[in-house]
Each structure stands twice: as C-alpha cells, then as structure tokens.
Design an enzyme around this catalytic site. Structure first.
Site, short mmCIF file in Angstrom:
data_model
loop_
_atom_site.label_atom_id
_atom_site.label_comp_id
_atom_site.label_asym_id
_atom_site.label_seq_id
_atom_site.Cartn_x
_atom_site.Cartn_y
_atom_site.Cartn_z
N SER A 111 5.31 0.92 11.38
CA SER A 111 5.27 -0.33 10.63
C SER A 111 3.97 -0.41 9.86
O SER A 111 3.04 0.39 10.07
CB SER A 111 5.40 -1.53 11.57
OG SER A 111 4.19 -1.73 12.28
N LYS A 112 3.87 -1.40 9.00
CA LYS A 112 2.66 -1.58 8.20
C LYS A 112 1.45 -1.90 9.07
O LYS A 112 0.31 -1.70 8.65
CB LYS A 112 2.87 -2.70 7.18
CG LYS A 112 3.91 -2.39 6.12
CD LYS A 112 4.06 -3.53 5.14
CE LYS A 112 5.08 -3.19 4.05
NZ LYS A 112 5.23 -4.29 3.06
N ARG A 113 1.70 -2.42 10.26
CA ARG A 113 0.59 -2.81 11.14
C ARG A 113 0.03 -1.64 11.95
O ARG A 113 -1.03 -1.77 12.56
CB ARG A 113 1.06 -3.92 12.10
CG ARG A 113 1.44 -5.21 11.41
CD ARG A 113 1.89 -6.25 12.41
NE ARG A 113 3.10 -5.82 13.12
CZ ARG A 113 4.33 -5.98 12.66
NH1 ARG A 113 4.52 -6.55 11.48
NH2 ARG A 113 5.38 -5.58 13.36
N TYR A 172 0.83 -1.20 0.00
CA TYR A 172 0.00 0.00 0.00
C TYR A 172 0.87 1.27 0.00
O TYR A 172 2.08 1.22 0.24
CB TYR A 172 -0.94 0.00 1.21
CG TYR A 172 -0.22 -0.02 2.54
CD1 TYR A 172 0.40 1.12 3.05
CD2 TYR A 172 -0.17 -1.18 3.31
CE1 TYR A 172 1.04 1.13 4.26
CE2 TYR A 172 0.48 -1.19 4.54
CZ TYR A 172 1.08 -0.03 5.01
OH TYR A 172 1.72 -0.05 6.22
#
Length: 444
Positions: free
Chosen positions: A214-216, A19
């Site tokens: 982070s992506k999370r 993304y």
C-alpha cells in the site's frame, strides 16, 4: 531480428495521481530492459484523463523518479517523437475521431445521462500471454463498458487502446492486476480491425506477509530511496529481482548485464516478495564496490539540508566519510555516525550507558587514560595506541578493556566506526576535552 521485422515499441503509461510506486517503477524498468535488449523504442505516455485527480507534483515525481533510476525514454514528454502529444489530456481530437468511427458502425450507444457505452460482442477470449501462458477471459456476462463519461471525458480502457494503436505499440508489459482489463482492450482492438499487441503480465509485488503493498508501506515510493540516499543502480538491481532472475543464483547485476539476459524465459510466474532490508543490503554491496572518491562525492551531494552537525572543515569531513564507508548500507545511516563524530556533547545512548554501568571503576579508568593521552607529544595512530597501553599497564588491565569506555566517552555510542583512526582525525585537543567533560558523568 531481420531488417524486415519491426523493432518493438513498448510504453510505460502512468497516471499522475500520486507518487511513483515501486511497482510502477518495476514496470517501467522491465519495459526499458525489453526495449534495450531488442533495440526497440521505450515510450513514456502520461495517462492524465482523470483531471480531478491529476497533479503537477505527481507528474514531476514520475519524471524525477525515472530520471533518477536512469530509465531514459526515447519518445514522450521532454523528448518529443512522431506520435505525440504524449499527454492523453492533449489527445481529445484523436479520441473523438475513433469514437465517431465506432458510432458510425453502430458499435456504441448513449445512455440518458450522456455516458457512451461500447457494445460488447460478449465473447470468451483467449489471451496468449508471454508470462502467464494462455488465459481464458470470459466476457459473455460482462456489462457493456463505458468509454466516455457524461462530462465528455474518456475512460482509461478506450484511450489506452487508441493510443496503443496510434503509437504503434507492439508489446505491452504491465502488472498482472490488469489481466482482465486486457479482455476489454482486445475487444476494442478487434472493433477497430486491429491485431492486439503481444501481452506480458508481470506478477505482482507483495509484502513479506503476502499482503498487497500500500502507499503507507515504507519503501513503496521511489521518492523514499531518493530522499534516503540510495544508489539508483542498486535500487534498479533490486527491482530487477522482483520478478526476474538470471537463473544462475547471482544477485548483483549491472543494468547492462540484465539487458543482455532479459527475455520472457527469465521472468518469474509467481508474485514477488518485497523486502526493504534486502534492498538496503544490496545498496551496501554497491557502496562497498565504490571507490572512496565516488562514495564521498555522492555523500556530499546528499548531506546538505539533512540538519547534521557541521564538520570543522571539508577535509576532515571527507576523511571521516572514508572511515564511515564500511559501516553503512545507505546514505541515511551516515547521519548517526556524523552525530557521534561531530557532536561531542550529544546525549549518551541508553544502551551505551547501561553497558558501561555494569563495568567497575569506569571513572578511574577514564581519568588514567586521559592523563596518558594528554601527555602524548605525537598524536598519531601508533602513539595513541601506546598511550592506551600505558594506561592499561597502570590499571593492571588489558588494553581492550579501555576501548569501550573510551568509545562511549568520545562518541556517546556503544558502537561505530573504527575508533583509533577517528581519535587521530579529531585531534588531541578535541578528544581529551571530551574525555574530561564526560569523566564525571560516566563515573556516576
């Protein structure tokens, strides 16, 4: 800028492997701002040489995210330009030509596995960075960099430099985490006999606790803001503040305002702390500044597909949305209000039930109140208020004492939008039906 000075050419060069991250969006924004301020060119280049990790979905997310933010590019995919193609996967013949040039001059060698390496001059480089100042990069003990893999695909560093040369990039604004990669790039520029562009490395975006995003992490993806009904201009405004300031303590800026102020002196030299709540607040400020018409129009675009209870009519929905406007910071918060408005049988909120349980004679209060409201011949704001006042006199309590149980009986919630206008909008029949349905439940 004189007519003889080349206009700046900058680029945003994401890899389509996931993304669009807010860090990437901020990099794109700062490049866009610099290009607009300097009447230069903003280029979008897709660095998709890693075929195993690239996806069409990630490419679409880049396009959609930039367009949603309003960051239009002057050259690149779907725009064209004189220096394409703008997908690196389509530029192999160009890279082959540059590699052949280095090889002919003895600046590369091929390992047994087929990987091609560049012969580093092993120097100490001085990077004059527009944000970080003079940065010394010691390359004397670094291994020779690989520029082409055994399978024939090219490494990021090599194609990055070739494309910056071919596309006549004058300035590179990117994250501070690339600063030591820049040493490799300067070596390649010098190998090709070219002056490197002017570099400006932007401090990183960190979480509130100092860790790297982070992506999370919630809010890390631009898609999060699109899905939750944020206003694009508000998100851009917030991203501007992650590394830039106007020096006058103002926080709300239009992009046009920032364009007029954007320069190196306004960029910060320290890492930015990401705060999603601050972004929500800022979005709320933009909502406050909207007209009811614009707010309702944007809500109606966002609502389809959200699984919310249906309104009896669009006119009623519009009227309720106007009531909701002062209470929300982002469109996703509308969901809670619409559930309480249009779902009269919804489960009572735990906090509302607990608070009501601590009050005496709730059932008697609601029964008296319902009788007075049912007797009203005119269902307008002032008459509803009078009905509540008459019930209060009968019960020997202040009218305000009845407002909380009335709210809970009507909406199932302990808080929400202004109650009297809501009662008027929903109508006498709906309100009294809800009161009758919940008297027994709230008396227990």
């Amino acid at each position: 800028m004189s007519d003889k000075t080349p206009r700046p050419r900058v680029r945003f060069a994401p890899s389509p492997t996931g993304y669009l991250h807010v860090g990437g969006a901020r990099t794109a924004l700062f490049n866009w701002l610099f290009a607009r301020r300097s009447h230069g060119t903003f280029i979008l280049r897709i660095e998709d040489t890693d075929a195993a990790r690239n996806t069409a979905e990630a490419t679409a997310a880049i396009f959609d995210g930039l367009c949603w933010l309003g960051l239009d590019w002057d050259e690149g995919p779907n725009r064209g330009g004189d220096y394409g193609p703008y997908f690196q996967s389509q530029r192999k013949t160009i890279y082959d030509r540059y590699l052949a040039d280095l090889t002919e001059r003895g600046l590369t060698y091929t390992e047994e596995n087929g990987a091609v390496r560049f012969r580093s001059p092993k120097e100490i480089l001085l990077l004059p960075d527009q944000i970080c100042g003079d940065v010394k990069i010691d390359r004397t003990n670094e291994p020779d960099m690989t520029i082409r893999r055994p399978d024939g695909s090219y490494i990021f560093h090599f194609v990055n430099v070739v494309d910056d040369i071919e596309m006549k990039i004058t300035h590179v604004l990117r994250g501070e985490d690339h600063i030591y990669n820049t040493g490799k790039h300067i070596e390649l520029f010098h190998a090709f006999g070219m002056e490197p562009p002017i570099y400006a490395h932007i401090p990183l975006i960190m979480n509130a606790d100092g860790s790297k995003m982070s992506k999370r992490d919630q809010g890390a993806a631009v898609g999060y803001y699109m899905e939750n009904g944020f206003i694009p201009q508000a998100v851009c405004n917030y991203l501007c503040l992650l590394g830039w300031s106007s020096k006058d303590d103002r926080e709300i800026h239009s992009l046009n305002d920032v364009v007029t102020l954007f320069d190196w002196d306004h960029l910060n030299h320290h890492n930015a702390k990401f705060d999603l709540e601050k972004c929500r607040w800022m979005n709320g400020e933009y909502i406050k500044a909207q007209t009811n018409h614009d707010f309702i129009r944007n809500c109606l675009k966002w609502l389809p597909g959200q699984g919310l209870p249906a309104a009896p009519s669009e006119s009623l929905l519009r009227a309720v949305l106007a009531l909701i406007k002062p209470k929300v910071r982002v469109a996703s918060e509308i969901a809670e209000h619409l559930h309480m408005v249009f779902n009269g049988a919804a489960r009572l909120a735990d906090d509302a039930r607990a608070k009501l349980a601590a009050q005496a004679d709730t059932g008697a209060k609601l029964s008296c109140l319902t009788s007075h409201l049912e007797a009203l011949m005119n269902w307008e704001h002032s008459h509803i208020q009078e009905g509540i006042s008459m019930a209060a006199r009968d019960l020997s309590v202040k009218p305000g004492t009845l407002m909380f149980p009335l709210r809970v009986a009507v909406t199932g919630q302990a808080h929400g939008i202004d109650l009297l206008p809501l009662l008027e909008l929903l109508g006498k029949q709906e309100i009294t039906a809800r009161l009758r349905a919940r008297i027994g439940l709230l008396s227990a």
